[in-house]
Write a protein that holds these residues in place. Structure first.
Motif, PDB file in Angstrom:
ATOM      1  N   GLN A 342       5.518  -2.291  11.725  1.00  0.00           N
ATOM      2  CA  GLN A 342       5.575  -0.835  11.894  1.00  0.00           C
ATOM      3  C   GLN A 342       6.946  -0.314  12.341  1.00  0.00           C
ATOM      4  O   GLN A 342       7.434   0.675  11.782  1.00  0.00           O
ATOM      5  CB  GLN A 342       4.503  -0.379  12.888  1.00  0.00           C
ATOM      6  N   THR A 347      10.336   4.915   7.176  1.00  0.00           N
ATOM      7  CA  THR A 347       9.589   6.186   7.157  1.00  0.00           C
ATOM      8  C   THR A 347      10.547   7.347   7.385  1.00  0.00           C
ATOM      9  O   THR A 347      10.501   8.023   8.405  1.00  0.00           O
ATOM     10  CB  THR A 347       8.500   6.179   8.241  1.00  0.00           C
ATOM     11  N   THR A 353       6.100   8.528   5.293  1.00  0.00           N
ATOM     12  CA  THR A 353       5.265   8.128   6.418  1.00  0.00           C
ATOM     13  C   THR A 353       3.799   8.064   6.001  1.00  0.00           C
ATOM     14  O   THR A 353       3.069   7.141   6.368  1.00  0.00           O
ATOM     15  CB  THR A 353       5.428   9.116   7.578  1.00  0.00           C
ATOM     16  N   GLN A 357       1.249   3.085   4.480  1.00  0.00           N
ATOM     17  CA  GLN A 357       0.067   2.636   5.202  1.00  0.00           C
ATOM     18  C   GLN A 357      -0.417   1.350   4.528  1.00  0.00           C
ATOM     19  O   GLN A 357      -0.425   1.247   3.308  1.00  0.00           O
ATOM     20  CB  GLN A 357      -1.031   3.701   5.172  1.00  0.00           C
ATOM     21  N   LYS A 359      -3.259   0.252   4.052  1.00  0.00           N
ATOM     22  CA  LYS A 359      -4.408   0.432   3.168  1.00  0.00           C
ATOM     23  C   LYS A 359      -3.988   0.925   1.783  1.00  0.00           C
ATOM     24  O   LYS A 359      -4.786   0.866   0.838  1.00  0.00           O
ATOM     25  CB  LYS A 359      -5.409   1.398   3.784  1.00  0.00           C
ATOM     26  N   LYS A 360      -2.745   1.440   1.655  1.00  0.00           N
ATOM     27  CA  LYS A 360      -2.260   1.902   0.353  1.00  0.00           C
ATOM     28  C   LYS A 360      -1.456   0.822  -0.375  1.00  0.00           C
ATOM     29  O   LYS A 360      -0.964   1.061  -1.475  1.00  0.00           O
ATOM     30  CB  LYS A 360      -1.414   3.168   0.533  1.00  0.00           C
ATOM     31  N   SER A 597      -1.695  -1.535  16.407  1.00  0.00           N
ATOM     32  CA  SER A 597      -1.085  -0.807  15.302  1.00  0.00           C
ATOM     33  C   SER A 597      -1.622   0.622  15.248  1.00  0.00           C
ATOM     34  O   SER A 597      -2.762   0.900  15.627  1.00  0.00           O
ATOM     35  CB  SER A 597      -1.381  -1.520  13.986  1.00  0.00           C
ATOM     36  N   SER A 599      -1.281   4.497  12.840  1.00  0.00           N
ATOM     37  CA  SER A 599      -0.899   5.092  11.556  1.00  0.00           C
ATOM     38  C   SER A 599      -1.093   6.596  11.634  1.00  0.00           C
ATOM     39  O   SER A 599      -1.848   7.102  12.469  1.00  0.00           O
ATOM     40  CB  SER A 599      -1.732   4.506  10.413  1.00  0.00           C
ATOM     41  N   ASP A 601      -1.887   9.778   8.958  1.00  0.00           N
ATOM     42  CA  ASP A 601      -2.271  10.107   7.585  1.00  0.00           C
ATOM     43  C   ASP A 601      -2.921  11.479   7.566  1.00  0.00           C
ATOM     44  O   ASP A 601      -3.297  12.022   8.612  1.00  0.00           O
ATOM     45  CB  ASP A 601      -3.235   9.060   7.038  1.00  0.00           C
TER      46      ASP A 601
END
Length: 650
Positions: A342, A347, A353, A357, A359-360, A597, A599, A601
């Motif tokens: 991270q 970013t 930013t 992620q 998950k992407k 961690s 994030s 979004d």
């Protein structure tokens, strides 16, 4: 003029037609060149030339006033007599600025003044004058430029006539305008400056004033670039702004005006990584202009891998005496994400930013990412407890780690708090919202049917009032109409106006109509319920007179605890923006506080035009989030906590 903070009304989007009209007004006022079509060209060539001219005009308009522009009315005072001044500001973000909105133009009367942000992206739209740095610093305190202070002339620019809008730069940084003003004399006609007296330029705006520091997100003003191509007379190629803009590839991913990157101008983050003297390669070099766009899956994967390599290199460079370079194996998934990935993600912009992620990525989670690194022979991993993968060791001599060249990291803003005399004071450790004082004010706007009651006190029927003030208006009306019961002063006799405005068809109201009177407190509740709620969130020493309350009840910050992947709890928080809290700095703080961690979004279901951002942190971190919000002036009574792990609301 803007040494004191102006009162700015709420911003509203600028219509496309109004934006084009305003941009054309700027082009005409400043006599900017628009590439004409070739009159001697063939019919086909004429069509191409006309298309090129149209494209050039469109690009010029966008450069002067971007498509995302907003506008708002403002009021302020100026001069020793505190003369009242009002006008319009135009707010927007140029390409390459990370989407941060700034005041780009100020309209006072018939004059449109560019701010330094506009001048830094549009060279030569106004004449540029020069004076020593010491004089510029005095002008940045509100002083005007005297004629003996003019340098690099005569001759001076031909457009610097009396009343003309000009920019001023220092001799030490001659390509960076720092002040905007108007000529009090015909500077272009001066034959000499030595021995002359009087004002040359009246200061309107400068880098460092309240217009420069304004931001919708409370982000501090942007520092000026070191060098701007196009303002230096020695480097001019004779082309105007319109021609340079027309030559840009409109569909190119790069936009704006390029800024010279000075090797010595290294960011604080870069120095912290031990990169002094190292030159980043072209494919990793970060300059001030970065595309604000969604990244592809391949680009996200590459960014995460490079961030991991960067994190390992940082530990190697800064812990050379430690046998494992400061890393205590085995490394958990949360440690890998929070300490090795991270902090080193590029970013640079809000869109990046949101894109960067895990998950992407193609791996979708940190566990599969670690397994990928294992297949690459960069790390040695092992499954633990059936649902987590830990790193047992890292091959610090791996070719990819050894050959990796660190890139420039995004700059972490460290705003300063101003002391009483306006001088910079202590540096904040996180962001400008830390330490702020917030006050939540709820007011009411009476509905039209209450007008007869308010007129007894000469109150504005469309004004905003507290419940106590509405109660006083009711008493004043009852006294003026002689409606107070002489036997019981807590009762008010009902007349047709009160019956129409405050009573309905309930049993209690029917009973009151039958008896002919009603308790004063009960009628006060009716007048409150017959008014529309408004609210304002006041920051620091702001007054409700300085802001425009918003309709509806005050917004709530929501913390949600929920379970993911079977037995893992995550904590999410949204609704931060109305309380002047930037989501990303809060996420950075929570990552350190919670050792997990985080994030940032977009909140699912929020408007694409005005997205609400959501911060997520691993673990049940309700208390840590509440403490972080309290540091930012948020009362816990303004926060809702929804615990979905237990299926109930606290």
């Amino acid at each position: 003029m803007f040494k004191k903070k102006p009162t700015i009304k709420p911003l509203s989007p600028l219509k496309s037609s109004d934006r084009r009209r305003t941009a054309d007004h700027i082009i005409a006022d400043f006599a900017l060149e628009v590439p004409p079509a070739d009159a001697d060209a063939s019919p086909d060539d004429k069509a191409a030339a006309a298309a090129a001219a149209t494209a050039g005009l469109t690009a010029l308009r966008r450069s002067l006033l971007p498509e995302n522009a907003l506008s708002a009315r403002f009021t302020t005072t100026a001069g020793p007599d505190l003369e009242h001044v009002s006008g319009t500001i135009y707010v927007g973000s140029h390409e390459g600025t990370g989407g941060h909105q700034r005041v780009l133009w100020v309209k006072i009367g018939d004059n449109l003044y560019p701010t330094v942000y506009t001048l830094w992206h549009n060279p030569n739209i106004v004449p540029l004058l020069y004076t020593p740095l010491a004089v510029v610093e005095k002008m940045q305190a509100g002083a005007d430029l005297m004629t003996p202070g003019l340098q690099r002339g005569p001759p001076f620019p031909s457009k610097a006539t009396k009343g003309a809008i000009v920019a001023i730069a220092s001799l030490e940084a001659p390509t960076v305008p720092m002040v905007v003003g108007t000529c009090d004399i015909d500077v272009s006609a001066l034959g000499k400056v030595q021995g002359t007296k009087g004002h040359a330029v009246s200061t309107v705006h400068w880098a460092g004033d309240e217009l420069w520091s304004w931001s919708a997100t409370s982000k501090p003003g942007s520092d000026p670039p070191l060098v701007i191509e196009g303002w230096d007379d020695d480097k001019q190629d004779g082309t105007g702004l319109a021609e340079r803009t027309a030559r840009m590839e409109l569909d190119s991913e790069e936009g704006g005006v390029a800024l010279d990157a000075q090797p010595s101008a290294r960011s604080a983050a870069e120095e912290a990584q031990g990169l002094e003297g190292e030159a980043a390669p072209a494919n990793h070099d970060f300059v001030d202009i970065v595309d604000d766009k969604e990244l592809s899956t391949k680009e996200i994967d590459e960014a995460f891998k490079n961030a991991f390599l960067f994190g390992v290199r940082h530990h190697m460079d800064n812990n050379k005496d430690h046998p494992s370079y400061g890393l205590d194996f085995p490394l958990s998934q949360s440690h890998v994400m929070s300490q090795l990935v991270q902090p080193y993600l590029p970013t640079y912009t809000p869109a990046r930013t949101a894109s960067l992620q895990i998950k992407k990525s193609s791996w979708k989670n940190i566990r599969k990412f670690i397994k990928y690194l294992d297949k690459q022979s960069i790390v040695k991993s092992k499954d633990r407890d059936g649902h987590e993968t830990v790193i047992l060791d890292i091959d610090f001599k791996d070719r990819q780690i050894a050959q990796f060249v660190p890139y420039r990291l995004p700059k972490k803003e460290t705003p300063t708090a101003a002391s009483a005399n306006g001088a910079p004071a202590a540096t904040l450790t996180s962001e400008s919202s830390v330490g702020q004082k917030l006050k939540l004010v709820s007011v009411l706007r009476p509905k039209e049917k209450l007008t007869p009651i308010l007129q007894a006190s000469n109150a504005d029927p469309r004004g905003l009032y507290t419940p106590a003030e509405l109660r006083q208006f009711l008493i004043a009306y009852a006294e003026a109409e002689n409606l107070i019961d002489p036997k019981n002063k807590r009762l008010i006799r009902i007349n047709p106006q009160i019956a129409d405005a405050l009573l309905g068809s309930s049993a209690a109201d029917n009973a009151a109509l039958t008896s002919g009177s009603m308790a004063r407190d009960a009628l006060a509740e009716r007048i409150v319920s017959a008014s529309s709620p408004f609210h304002a969130i006041l920051r620091n020493d702001a007054s409700i007179a300085d802001t425009k309350p918003k309709a509806g009840s005050p917004p709530r910050i929501q913390i949600t605890l929920e379970t993911r992947s079977g037995n893992k709890t995550v904590s999410k928080v949204h609704g931060l923006e109305p309380y002047y809290i930037a989501p990303q700095p809060l996420a950075d703080e929570l990552r350190k506080t919670c050792a997990g961690s985080t994030s940032v979004d977009k909140l699912q279901g929020s408007s694409p035009k005005a997205p609400v951002m959501e911060v997520m942190v691993q673990g049940p971190q309700k208390e840590a989030i509440l403490k972080a919000l309290e540091k930012r002036g948020v009362n816990k009574n303004w926060v809702d906590v929804v615990d979905k792990t237990k299926g109930k609301k606290k």
